[in-house]
Design an enzyme around this catalytic site. Sequence first.
Site, PDB file in Angstrom:
ATOM      1  N   TYR A 181      -0.839   8.583  -2.614  1.00  0.00           N
ATOM      2  CA  TYR A 181      -0.848   8.394  -4.060  1.00  0.00           C
ATOM      3  C   TYR A 181      -2.084   9.043  -4.698  1.00  0.00           C
ATOM      4  CZ  TYR A 181       2.815   4.719  -4.041  1.00  0.00           C
ATOM      5  OH  TYR A 181       3.983   4.007  -3.935  1.00  0.00           O
ATOM      6  N   CYS A 208      -4.200  -1.328  -2.213  1.00  0.00           N
ATOM      7  CA  CYS A 208      -4.291   0.128  -2.383  1.00  0.00           C
ATOM      8  C   CYS A 208      -5.155   0.344  -3.612  1.00  0.00           C
ATOM      9  CB  CYS A 208      -2.887   0.686  -2.604  1.00  0.00           C
ATOM     10  SG  CYS A 208      -2.826   2.418  -3.112  1.00  0.00           S
ATOM     11  N   ASN A 209      -6.277   1.006  -3.423  1.00  0.00           N
ATOM     12  CA  ASN A 209      -7.186   1.217  -4.544  1.00  0.00           C
ATOM     13  C   ASN A 209      -6.546   2.044  -5.651  1.00  0.00           C
ATOM     14  OD1 ASN A 209     -10.253   0.352  -4.025  1.00  0.00           O
ATOM     15  ND2 ASN A 209      -9.267   0.787  -2.081  1.00  0.00           N
ATOM     16  N   GLU A 214      -6.484   9.920   9.082  1.00  0.00           N
ATOM     17  CA  GLU A 214      -5.104   9.998   9.584  1.00  0.00           C
ATOM     18  C   GLU A 214      -4.989  10.940  10.785  1.00  0.00           C
ATOM     19  OE1 GLU A 214      -2.057  10.027   6.574  1.00  0.00           O
ATOM     20  OE2 GLU A 214      -2.689   7.954   6.256  1.00  0.00           O
ATOM     21  N   CYS A 220     -11.448   2.882  -1.128  1.00  0.00           N
ATOM     22  CA  CYS A 220     -10.170   3.334  -0.568  1.00  0.00           C
ATOM     23  C   CYS A 220      -9.992   2.591   0.742  1.00  0.00           C
ATOM     24  CB  CYS A 220     -10.191   4.848  -0.334  1.00  0.00           C
ATOM     25  SG  CYS A 220      -8.756   5.471   0.573  1.00  0.00           S
ATOM     26  N   THR A 221      -8.787   2.076   0.976  1.00  0.00           N
ATOM     27  CA  THR A 221      -8.587   1.215   2.155  1.00  0.00           C
ATOM     28  C   THR A 221      -8.580   1.989   3.473  1.00  0.00           C
ATOM     29  OG1 THR A 221      -6.211   1.295   1.710  1.00  0.00           O
ATOM     30  CG2 THR A 221      -7.400  -0.633   0.927  1.00  0.00           C
ATOM     31  N   HIS A 222      -8.621   3.327   3.418  1.00  0.00           N
ATOM     32  CA  HIS A 222      -8.795   4.089   4.660  1.00  0.00           C
ATOM     33  C   HIS A 222     -10.257   4.104   5.115  1.00  0.00           C
ATOM     34  CE1 HIS A 222      -4.766   5.774   4.146  1.00  0.00           C
ATOM     35  NE2 HIS A 222      -4.895   6.382   5.298  1.00  0.00           N
ATOM     36  N   ASP A 266       0.864  -1.187   0.000  1.00  0.00           N
ATOM     37  CA  ASP A 266       0.000   0.000   0.000  1.00  0.00           C
ATOM     38  C   ASP A 266       0.898   1.233   0.000  1.00  0.00           C
ATOM     39  OD1 ASP A 266      -2.223   1.674   0.111  1.00  0.00           O
ATOM     40  OD2 ASP A 266      -2.399   1.561   2.278  1.00  0.00           O
ATOM     41  N   SER A 267       0.305   2.371  -0.350  1.00  0.00           N
ATOM     42  CA  SER A 267       1.059   3.616  -0.263  1.00  0.00           C
ATOM     43  C   SER A 267       1.266   4.017   1.201  1.00  0.00           C
ATOM     44  CB  SER A 267       0.329   4.731  -1.004  1.00  0.00           C
ATOM     45  OG  SER A 267      -0.962   4.909  -0.466  1.00  0.00           O
TER      46      SER A 267
END
Lengths: 289, 289
Positions: free
Chosen positions: B46, B78-79, B155, B193-195, B14-15
């Site tokens: 990204y 990571c999408n 974040e 999105c993985t977040h 992932d980024s």
Amino acid sequence: LTEIRVSPAIGVFDSGFGGLTVLAALIRKLPTAHYSFIGDTARLPYGSKSRRTIARYAAQSARFLVEEQGADYLVIACNTASALALDDIKEAVSVPVLGVIEPGAAAARAASSSGDVLVIATDATVQSHAYKAACAAHDLRAFEKACPLLVPLVEEGWTNSHVTDEVIRIYLNELATDAAAGGLNADALVLGCTHYPLLRPLIERAVPAGMRVIDSAESTADSAALLIGGRATIDAKRPPSQTKACATLFAQSIQLNCFATDSVEKFERLGSRFLGRPTGPVQLVDLGG
Amino acid sequence: LTEIRVSPAIGVFDSGFGGLTVLAALIRKLPTAHYSFIGDTARLPYGSKSRRTIARYAAQSARFLVEEQGADYLVIACNTASALALDDIKEAVSVPVLGVIEPGAAAARAASSSGDVLVIATDATVQSHAYKAACAAHDLRAFEKACPLLVPLVEEGWTNSHVTDEVIRIYLNELATDAAAGGLNADALVLGCTHYPLLRPLIERAVPAGMRVIDSAESTADSAALLIGGRATIDAKRPPSQTKACATLFAQSIQLNCFATDSVEKFERLGSRFLGRPTGPVQLVDLGG
């Protein structure tokens, strides 16, 4: 035949677009200089990264401006890079280097009567305590706070949104509470990130009456004019905006080359919001990252 | 003497940290695999960068996992990288590569009755229209929207804030209005999105009654189990959580090495929020950027 350079070449660096607010102030002070601006947009934002990584990235951009664009002076128009990597940048190049932290602290000194100031900035800038140290050298006590959401809000264009108002209110309330608990009686707030001037109207509304809001772009440009103007030629010494006609002439003849390490389209589209005029064509640069 | 590998080595990329939600789902499905995870934290996010830059960065991480960590399979958790760089990654390495977009589209197909779905993701993912294409292959109409503020809000840790509620409300209202204007009758929302899984409770509250919220982490882990489980050994075929004692044993013996291109302290601190368990010591890697 000897070539005589009549105006200085100034390299300006930021991790992204925010530094264009500093470039705009520089152009007002030193309108006849030749400007090269690079935004390291492929690797932004710097504000959440480590000192080691920021120093490596910033030194690459600095060398590009000096070695490939012929800059005689460098202005680090990025609070994070100025806070964490100014010494690394000075080591990487052989020309005078000016950051935004020291001019910001000097402006805070001029604005504050109580001797206590607040600073809002990115995570990395706050953790470096560069503003605290620069302010202490001016006999100021500084209380710093990271506001990581403000840069994304500016980049999303929500500079006039009630959400942004609320985020600013939350951050400034936390800051005021913590600063008061620390015994500070602050009367000035330093915008320690070059994105924040775009939120200035919202921030002015959110601070207590009487608190001065300080944007280091203007004071950095003043410092640059002092450093560069003193060494430059007649052209650069001419007051930049004696008359409106003169200012218009300058505006038309700005010598500016913009570079980015990613998406030049985005830079051209967003950059004008920070610069206050079109950036012109932006060139893509590969710094090897 | 012949060495027999009893469990597959899976590289996960992932980024940043978000992909740890996919890794957590993978560990539940394939608990005996050996995992290497790399977060390219020096160059995140990204989502706001160009295809060219994302492809270059992602290929570097993919090669690191295969060539230096011996991964037999790669999961691009990571999408943005899956959407823009899956082909570049497949070209860069010689092992099977699985992204998160196709599993997400398959899960949307299973969830939707109307055949119309909504997708929220980063700028870069939306501009690639990778979800639209993957959904179309499943006879689904997809309407995509970029939500750039959601990653910074996660974040910052504001996963239970009224500000985040309001930002989600604004984004989803805009999305609903635009999708309805486009003639869609959507009954599923893909978290592209993985977040975003960390905002799932807030998103569930904000969507209309009856709308299914789809997290591609689970469906990606299912696809990986199908791909890898079919080729792996007895160990990996054993149902992962037959009994609680067994699950606990697995949890204790997870084989996981985490790498980051920046600040391992931050990774160790924030990573556990996404992984749902401590990441263990994180090693710093220099990919040359």
